[in-house]
Design a protein around this motif. Structure first.
Motif, mmCIF file in Angstrom:
data_model
loop_
_atom_site.group_PDB
_atom_site.id
_atom_site.type_symbol
_atom_site.label_atom_id
_atom_site.label_comp_id
_atom_site.label_asym_id
_atom_site.label_seq_id
_atom_site.Cartn_x
_atom_site.Cartn_y
_atom_site.Cartn_z
ATOM 1 N N HIS A 73 0.840 -1.199 0.000
ATOM 2 C CA HIS A 73 0.000 0.000 0.000
ATOM 3 C C HIS A 73 0.879 1.255 0.000
ATOM 4 O O HIS A 73 0.607 2.214 -0.731
ATOM 5 C CB HIS A 73 -0.932 -0.025 1.211
ATOM 6 N N ASP A 74 1.927 1.263 0.817
ATOM 7 C CA ASP A 74 2.818 2.431 0.876
ATOM 8 C C ASP A 74 3.530 2.662 -0.454
ATOM 9 O O ASP A 74 3.671 3.807 -0.897
ATOM 10 C CB ASP A 74 3.838 2.273 2.008
ATOM 11 N N GLN A 75 3.974 1.584 -1.105
ATOM 12 C CA GLN A 75 4.623 1.726 -2.417
ATOM 13 C C GLN A 75 3.650 2.289 -3.451
ATOM 14 O O GLN A 75 4.023 3.135 -4.265
ATOM 15 C CB GLN A 75 5.169 0.373 -2.885
ATOM 16 N N LEU A 80 1.606 6.659 -6.972
ATOM 17 C CA LEU A 80 0.481 7.494 -7.362
ATOM 18 C C LEU A 80 0.742 8.965 -7.089
ATOM 19 O O LEU A 80 0.297 9.827 -7.836
ATOM 20 C CB LEU A 80 -0.794 7.043 -6.652
ATOM 21 N N ALA A 81 1.464 9.254 -6.027
ATOM 22 C CA ALA A 81 1.775 10.649 -5.700
ATOM 23 C C ALA A 81 2.585 11.283 -6.814
ATOM 24 O O ALA A 81 2.413 12.460 -7.131
ATOM 25 C CB ALA A 81 2.524 10.719 -4.371
ATOM 26 N N ARG A 82 3.463 10.519 -7.454
ATOM 27 C CA ARG A 82 4.253 11.037 -8.576
ATOM 28 C C ARG A 82 3.339 11.423 -9.737
ATOM 29 O O ARG A 82 3.573 12.417 -10.408
ATOM 30 C CB ARG A 82 5.259 9.986 -9.056
ATOM 31 N N TRP A 83 2.319 10.644 -10.004
ATOM 32 C CA TRP A 83 1.401 10.904 -11.110
ATOM 33 C C TRP A 83 0.496 12.096 -10.829
ATOM 34 O O TRP A 83 0.078 12.794 -11.750
ATOM 35 C CB TRP A 83 0.528 9.697 -11.374
#
Length: 85
Positions: A73-75, A80-83
């Protein structure tokens, strides 16, 4: 479901399309006594395409899990934060 001959489609296309739009029921078109095609209204076809896309996505996800291509989940949050920037 209604079944029509291909010759009926050729001769009465406008009427069949009107019936199809009104009833929203697919029409099986036969040629030489064998099923040849289904005639469906645009709305039904587009809904079927959307459903197929969802099912294909689920199948790809299941295949990825079976092949061990998973992340925590953390990965996933980091990716997703990068996108989302």
């Amino acid at each position: 479901m209604r079944t029509e001959l291909v010759t009926t489609l050729k001769r009465q296309a406008t009427e069949l399309l009107s019936d199809l739009e009104r009833s929203k029921q697919p029409i099986l078109i036969t040629q030489h006594g064998l099923p040849s095609a289904y005639l469906v209204d645009v709305e039904t076809y587009e809904l079927m395409q959307q459903r197929m896309n969802v099912l294909e996505g689920i199948a790809r996800g299941e295949q990825a899990v079976a092949e061990g291509r998973v992340v925590t989940h953390d990965q996933a949050k980091v990716r997703l934060a990068r996108w989302l920037k």
